[in-house]
Design a protein around this motif. Structure first.
Motif, PDB file in Angstrom:
ATOM      1  N   SER A 108      13.039   6.989   4.234  1.00 26.45           N
ATOM      2  CA  SER A 108      12.262   6.163   3.142  1.00 26.45           C
ATOM      3  C   SER A 108      10.714   5.690   2.741  1.00 26.45           C
ATOM      4  O   SER A 108       9.954   6.455   3.563  1.00 26.45           O
ATOM      5  N   TRP A 109      10.395   4.961   1.527  1.00 29.54           N
ATOM      6  CA  TRP A 109       8.917   5.405   1.656  1.00 29.54           C
ATOM      7  C   TRP A 109       8.172   4.730   2.675  1.00 29.54           C
ATOM      8  O   TRP A 109       8.990   3.724   3.422  1.00 29.54           O
ATOM      9  N   GLN A 110       6.486   5.711   3.135  1.00 31.92           N
ATOM     10  CA  GLN A 110       6.406   5.220   3.927  1.00 31.92           C
ATOM     11  C   GLN A 110       4.650   3.446   3.258  1.00 31.92           C
ATOM     12  O   GLN A 110       4.226   3.037   4.256  1.00 31.92           O
TER      13      GLN A 110
ATOM     14  N   ALA B 203      17.949   8.649   0.125  1.00 33.34           N
ATOM     15  CA  ALA B 203      17.207   8.210   0.914  1.00 33.34           C
ATOM     16  C   ALA B 203      16.131   8.447  -0.482  1.00 33.34           C
ATOM     17  O   ALA B 203      16.669   9.281  -1.063  1.00 33.34           O
ATOM     18  N   CYS B 204      14.904   7.801   0.044  1.00 32.63           N
ATOM     19  CA  CYS B 204      14.704   7.189  -1.318  1.00 32.63           C
ATOM     20  C   CYS B 204      13.476   8.565  -1.383  1.00 32.63           C
ATOM     21  O   CYS B 204      13.184   8.287  -2.517  1.00 32.63           O
ATOM     22  N   LYS B 205      13.434   9.824  -0.555  1.00 33.02           N
ATOM     23  CA  LYS B 205      12.594  10.532  -0.932  1.00 33.02           C
ATOM     24  C   LYS B 205      13.413  11.732  -2.011  1.00 33.02           C
ATOM     25  O   LYS B 205      13.100  11.851  -3.183  1.00 33.02           O
TER      26      LYS B 205
ATOM     27  N   LEU C 294      23.126   3.464  -8.427  1.00 36.94           N
ATOM     28  CA  LEU C 294      23.506   2.577  -7.492  1.00 36.94           C
ATOM     29  C   LEU C 294      22.116   2.422  -6.538  1.00 36.94           C
ATOM     30  O   LEU C 294      22.281   1.106  -5.868  1.00 36.94           O
ATOM     31  N   HIS C 295      21.618   2.984  -6.224  1.00 34.62           N
ATOM     32  CA  HIS C 295      20.222   3.574  -4.804  1.00 34.62           C
ATOM     33  C   HIS C 295      19.119   2.431  -6.247  1.00 34.62           C
ATOM     34  O   HIS C 295      18.528   1.218  -5.171  1.00 34.62           O
ATOM     35  N   PHE C 296      19.156   2.210  -7.267  1.00 32.44           N
ATOM     36  CA  PHE C 296      18.554   0.857  -7.985  1.00 32.44           C
ATOM     37  C   PHE C 296      18.367  -0.128  -7.186  1.00 32.44           C
ATOM     38  O   PHE C 296      17.967  -1.720  -7.199  1.00 32.44           O
TER      39      PHE C 296
ATOM     40  N   MET D 291      19.828  -1.644  -5.233  1.00 32.36           N
ATOM     41  CA  MET D 291      19.630  -1.934  -3.343  1.00 32.36           C
ATOM     42  C   MET D 291      18.201  -1.593  -3.121  1.00 32.36           C
ATOM     43  O   MET D 291      17.887  -2.023  -1.836  1.00 32.36           O
ATOM     44  N   CYS D 292      17.600  -0.710  -3.748  1.00 29.43           N
ATOM     45  CA  CYS D 292      16.265  -1.441  -3.492  1.00 29.43           C
ATOM     46  C   CYS D 292      14.836  -1.077  -4.346  1.00 29.43           C
ATOM     47  O   CYS D 292      14.712  -0.207  -5.038  1.00 29.43           O
ATOM     48  N   GLY D 293      14.918  -2.271  -4.054  1.00 25.72           N
ATOM     49  CA  GLY D 293      13.201  -2.177  -4.500  1.00 25.72           C
ATOM     50  C   GLY D 293      12.534  -1.458  -5.276  1.00 25.72           C
ATOM     51  O   GLY D 293      11.119  -1.712  -6.341  1.00 25.72           O
ATOM     52  N   LEU D 294      11.937  -0.909  -3.858  1.00 24.84           N
ATOM     53  CA  LEU D 294      10.988   0.333  -4.001  1.00 24.84           C
ATOM     54  C   LEU D 294      11.234   1.221  -5.432  1.00 24.84           C
ATOM     55  O   LEU D 294      10.078   1.205  -5.690  1.00 24.84           O
ATOM     56  N   CYS D 295      12.196   1.386  -5.241  1.00 21.98           N
ATOM     57  CA  CYS D 295      12.380   2.826  -5.754  1.00 21.98           C
ATOM     58  C   CYS D 295      12.773   2.235  -7.332  1.00 21.98           C
ATOM     59  O   CYS D 295      12.400   2.615  -7.810  1.00 21.98           O
ATOM     60  N   ARG D 296      13.076   0.811  -7.217  1.00 21.98           N
ATOM     61  CA  ARG D 296      12.992   0.092  -8.937  1.00 21.98           C
ATOM     62  C   ARG D 296      11.301   1.047  -9.000  1.00 21.98           C
ATOM     63  O   ARG D 296      10.903   0.763 -10.589  1.00 21.98           O
TER      64      ARG D 296
HETATM   65 ZN   LIG Z   1      14.735   3.627  -2.398  1.00 18.90          ZN
END
Ligand SMILES: [Zn+2]
Lengths: 190, 82
Positions: A100-102, B4-6, B30-32, B34-39
């Protein structure tokens, strides 16, 4: 080609500047780009029977130049042994062990056109580009600034598409972080 | 988190260089969701791509010319060749 068009000096006059810009955006060196124009026109003249006329003259000349540029880059890499070891992954620093992001990437909603015209931003962008490792930078610029397709880039740098994707990903992540630090995150943009 | 985001950040970047498979597209979607950071990351890469597109267009319109000395040199090389 009519007899009148079969004149390399006319090609130089009509397409020289265009060819020069094409080479310059890929090689970033005025002298080298001029040499490429010369070599391209010479090769075109020596092989002018091969021009079939099913494309425009300019397209044909650009096609010749494209090969010359790819050859040049290949030689350059062999000569200077530009390394591009993929073993240690610089993107790891951006993520925790579970992936996950750092840090928290921010969304950028600025208008690309306005940014392109903003000299201050262009300077920051240049600065961020200059921090990329050499090969990553060359590949990234050939793709994003010159707008070349993946196949030509893989050919020039003698890399696989997978390798290209890894380099592009690393470059984007590094640029995203650098631009966030120096522009998008908190910098006064007015 | 399943993807995972990576891994997602790598796929996000690849979506700018090649056509993703249907499965990969779904994975991102699907990931976007639920994940604001990757969005956010995806959004910033879109802006970045837009910036480079603008710069490309801008540079093409610029009136950069082959230096006159080079033009003369090439001219004489071509003359000899004819
Ligand atoms: Zn993510």
């Amino acid at each position: 080609m009519t007899d009148k068009e079969m004149n390399p000096e006319l090609w130089l006059k009509e397409h020289g500047d265009y060819l020069f810009r094409y080479a310059l955006s890929r090689l970033h060196d005025t002298e080298l780009a001029s040499d490429m124009v010369q070599e391209t026109l010479l090769a075109a003249w020596r092989g002018h029977e091969r021009f079939k006329g099913d494309s425009t003259l300019r397209t044909w000349l650009v096609g010749i130049m494209k090969h010359k540029i790819i050859d040049h880059i290949r030689k350059e890499i062999r000569h200077r042994k530009i390394s591009d070891r993929l073993e240690n992954d610089p993107t790891s620093a951006h993520f925790s062990e579970n992936g996950s992001w750092q840090h928290s990437p921010s969304a950028w909603r600025d208008n690309p056109e306005a940014l392109c015209d903003n000299q201050e931003f262009r300077q920051v962008l240049q600065e961020c580009l200059s921090h990329l490792p050499e090969k990553q930078r060359h590949v990234f610029e050939m793709r994003e600034l010159a707008g070349d397709d993946s196949e030509s880039i893989c050919n020039a740098y003698d890399i696989t598409p997978t390798h290209l994707h890894v380099l592009m990903h690393r470059a984007r992540l590094a640029l995203q972080t650098c631009l966030h630090e120096h522009w998008f995150g908190g910098h006064s943009k007015s | 988190m399943k993807h995972a985001c990576k891994r997602v950040s790598q796929l996000t970047s690849e979506s700018f260089d090649r056509d993703l498979s249907l499965a990969e597209k779904l994975q991102l979607k699907l990931h976007f969701a639920m994940c604001g950071l990757c969005r956010n990351y995806h959004q910033s890469l879109q802006t970045m791509a837009g910036i480079f597109e603008q710069i490309r267009e801008h540079d093409l319109k610029q009136d950069i010319q082959l230096p006159i000395e080079a033009k003369q040199r090439i001219q004489s090389v071509l003359e000899k060749e004819k």
